[in-house]
Every structure is written in structure tokens, then in C-alpha cells.
Design a protein around this motif. Structure first.
Motif, PDB file in Angstrom:
ATOM      1  N   ARG A 124      55.681  42.471  92.927  1.00  0.00           N
ATOM      2  CA  ARG A 124      54.550  43.325  92.543  1.00  0.00           C
ATOM      3  C   ARG A 124      53.518  43.403  93.656  1.00  0.00           C
ATOM      4  NH1 ARG A 124      54.041  44.921  87.309  1.00  0.00           N
ATOM      5  NH2 ARG A 124      55.409  43.961  85.750  1.00  0.00           N
ATOM      6  N   THR A 177      58.874  37.731  90.688  1.00  0.00           N
ATOM      7  CA  THR A 177      58.380  38.981  90.122  1.00  0.00           C
ATOM      8  C   THR A 177      56.981  39.296  90.630  1.00  0.00           C
ATOM      9  OG1 THR A 177      59.682  38.659  88.113  1.00  0.00           O
ATOM     10  CG2 THR A 177      57.831  40.188  87.972  1.00  0.00           C
ATOM     11  N   ASN A 211      64.045  53.207  86.386  1.00  0.00           N
ATOM     12  CA  ASN A 211      65.032  52.439  85.627  1.00  0.00           C
ATOM     13  C   ASN A 211      64.736  52.434  84.136  1.00  0.00           C
ATOM     14  OD1 ASN A 211      66.999  50.864  87.600  1.00  0.00           O
ATOM     15  ND2 ASN A 211      64.975  50.877  88.582  1.00  0.00           N
ATOM     16  N   PHE A 250      56.467  49.328  92.802  1.00  0.00           N
ATOM     17  CA  PHE A 250      57.071  48.521  91.735  1.00  0.00           C
ATOM     18  C   PHE A 250      57.088  49.313  90.431  1.00  0.00           C
ATOM     19  CE2 PHE A 250      57.278  45.512  88.312  1.00  0.00           C
ATOM     20  CZ  PHE A 250      58.108  44.497  88.758  1.00  0.00           C
ATOM     21  N   ASP A 251      55.953  49.929  90.100  1.00  0.00           N
ATOM     22  CA  ASP A 251      55.871  50.717  88.860  1.00  0.00           C
ATOM     23  C   ASP A 251      56.806  51.925  88.913  1.00  0.00           C
ATOM     24  OD1 ASP A 251      53.957  48.981  87.820  1.00  0.00           O
ATOM     25  OD2 ASP A 251      52.309  50.086  88.753  1.00  0.00           O
ATOM     26  N   VAL A 280      60.263  50.740  88.112  1.00  0.00           N
ATOM     27  CA  VAL A 280      60.413  50.500  86.676  1.00  0.00           C
ATOM     28  C   VAL A 280      60.628  51.825  85.946  1.00  0.00           C
ATOM     29  CG1 VAL A 280      59.244  49.696  84.586  1.00  0.00           C
ATOM     30  CG2 VAL A 280      59.075  48.359  86.697  1.00  0.00           C
ATOM     31  N   THR A 281      59.864  52.846  86.317  1.00  0.00           N
ATOM     32  CA  THR A 281      60.013  54.164  85.694  1.00  0.00           C
ATOM     33  C   THR A 281      61.385  54.746  85.961  1.00  0.00           C
ATOM     34  OG1 THR A 281      57.630  54.587  85.890  1.00  0.00           O
ATOM     35  CG2 THR A 281      59.071  56.497  85.599  1.00  0.00           C
ATOM     36  N   ALA A 304      64.560  47.037  87.933  1.00  0.00           N
ATOM     37  CA  ALA A 304      63.647  47.399  89.008  1.00  0.00           C
ATOM     38  C   ALA A 304      63.511  46.253  90.010  1.00  0.00           C
ATOM     39  CB  ALA A 304      62.276  47.760  88.438  1.00  0.00           C
ATOM     40  N   GLU A 305      63.457  45.029  89.507  1.00  0.00           N
ATOM     41  CA  GLU A 305      63.354  43.864  90.386  1.00  0.00           C
ATOM     42  C   GLU A 305      64.593  43.730  91.260  1.00  0.00           C
ATOM     43  OE1 GLU A 305      62.601  40.525  87.920  1.00  0.00           O
ATOM     44  OE2 GLU A 305      60.652  41.261  87.251  1.00  0.00           O
ATOM     45  N   GLY A 363      62.167  51.887  82.360  1.00  0.00           N
ATOM     46  CA  GLY A 363      61.390  50.783  81.828  1.00  0.00           C
ATOM     47  C   GLY A 363      62.055  49.420  81.939  1.00  0.00           C
ATOM     48  N   ASP A 364      63.223  49.368  82.542  1.00  0.00           N
ATOM     49  CA  ASP A 364      63.951  48.098  82.697  1.00  0.00           C
ATOM     50  C   ASP A 364      63.383  47.346  83.910  1.00  0.00           C
ATOM     51  OD1 ASP A 364      65.724  46.009  83.081  1.00  0.00           O
ATOM     52  OD2 ASP A 364      67.504  47.206  82.619  1.00  0.00           O
ATOM     53  N   THR A 365      62.502  46.384  83.636  1.00  0.00           N
ATOM     54  CA  THR A 365      61.844  45.652  84.720  1.00  0.00           C
ATOM     55  C   THR A 365      62.841  44.839  85.538  1.00  0.00           C
ATOM     56  OG1 THR A 365      59.801  45.521  83.426  1.00  0.00           O
ATOM     57  CG2 THR A 365      60.032  43.978  85.262  1.00  0.00           C
TER      58      THR A 365
END
Length: 210
Positions: free
Chosen positions: A34, A30, A48, A41-42, A45-46, A55-56, A50-52
Motif C-alpha cells: 500500500r 500488505t 480484480n 494499489f486501489d 483491487v478494482t 491485487a497483492e 475487489g479481491d485484495t
């Protein structure tokens, strides 16, 4: 203790060790994502919600697809030609902002392709750029989307100005001297010192703000 018992004990120790290390390894992955993707990366996440973890997975797949891409070298002459083209395009912004955005979008796409990034779609191109130019790859998407909206009469001058600035940041980064550029110069038979790609003059930069 017999050899077979030692082998079994060794295997058990290896399994336990792997389980103990699994969590830190995932955390390292992770952190690596980043660091590698920065602001991208942010954005993932947005996208998705907020699903980190999602996003990964998205960025890991992007890394798998484009991690081996090699940026192509450009001679000093070619890079200077692109710099001149951008300046000429940008100078027409006040007179014809919509046409300027469209031409800048096409020019940025041409440079990215010549640098070795995908040509089949701008989204795929932006995904690849996000690995090699993570701070400014979004400029590819912004300029392309603004050019589409401008063609439909849906973009105001301020939106086009912001898109031009975002596109310029990526354009600038793609023209920065790289080691492979020196090789390209040498192969062309005229090695030359690599001059930095400078910021536009105050007059030109100011004109884009209106």
C-alpha cells in the motif's frame, strides 16, 4: 538433557515462532504494498473485482519484475529540452487537441524510455512507472488511451484536456532533478545547478482547460 534433545527442542521452538510470526509478516507485506504503490494499489483491487489478495499477488509480481530497475540520469540540457518540447506541444491544444494529445503521448513515452523504463509496450512501461512514480503513473495509461481514442474520433475535448493534465503530472515528475542527473551532468563535462521543473505559466495552463 542430552544434546540431541536440546536440538529437537530448539527446532520445535523455531517452527512455533515462525508460525506465530507468519500472520503479522503477511500484514506487513500488505502495508508495504500500500505504501509503495499508493493509488495504484486501489486500482489493482478494482481491476480484480475487489479481491485484495489477487491485487497483492499482481503487485508483488510487478515488484519482482521491476523492483531492480534503475532510473537513468539526464543532463540539465536534456531535461530543459523536454520541458521546452512539452510547452510547444501544449500550446497547440486549442487549435488541434487531437494532434496535441498524440504528440504529448509520444513525447511522454520518449522521456520514460530515456529515463530507463520499458519500451516494448505502454502497459509494461506503466507497470514499471508505478513503482517509481506511483502517484502519477496512471497518467501514462490515460494519455495513451486518450490518444488512441482521439485517433478514432472517439474522444471529446474535455476528455483530451483531462488526459493532458494527467500526462503532464507524470511528465513533470520524470523531469524532477535526481541524484543520477548530477552524475550525468558531471560526465557530460558541464555540471550545472539543477533548476526545478516549474509549473507552466497561467496562460498555458489555462489554455489546456478549454
Amino acid at each position: 538433557m542430552s544434546a540431541s534433545m536440546l536440538a529437537i527442542l530448539g527446532a520445535a521452538v523455531a517452527i512455533v515462532t515462525a508460525l506465530l510470526l507468519a500472520r503479522p509478516l503477511n500484514q506487513t507485506t500488505t502495508d508495504d504494498l500500500r505504501r509503495r504503490f499508493g493509488p495504484e494499489f486501489d486500482r489493482a483491487v478494482t481491476r480484480n473485482q475487489g479481491d485484495t489478495a489477487a491485487a497483492e499477488r499482481e503487485l508483488s509480481e510487478r515488484l519482482r519484475r521491476f523492483g531492480g530497475l534503475r532510473v537513468k540520469g539526464l543532463t540539465t540540457d536534456v531535461r530543459e529540452r523536454y520541458r521546452t518540447e512539452w510547452t510547444l506541444v501544449q500550446e497547440r491544444f486549442i487549435e488541434a487537441p487531437g494532434q496535441t494529445v498524440a504528440r504529448a503521448n509520444a513525447l511522454l513515452n520518449r522521456l520514460a524510455v530515456e529515463r530507463g523504463f520499458p519500451a516494448e509496450s505502454r502497459e509494461r512501461q506503466a507497470d514499471a512507472l508505478s513503482l517509481h512514480c506511483p502517484r502519477h503513473a496512471q497518467g501514462c495509461r490515460e494519455l495513451h488511451e486518450c490518444a488512441r481514442r482521439a485517433a478514432a474520433g472517439e474522444a471529446d475535448t474535455e476528455a483530451m484536456r483531462r488526459a493532458m493534465l494527467a500526462g503532464y503530472e507524470l511528465f513533470h515528475e520524470l523531469l524532477l532533478p535526481r541524484p543520477q542527473d548530477r552524475k550525468a551532468d558531471a560526465q557530460a563535462g558541464h555540471p550545472r545547478p539543477h533548476r526545478p521543473f516549474g509549473v507552466p505559466s497561467q496562460r498555458t495552463a489555462h489554455s489546456t482547460r478549454h
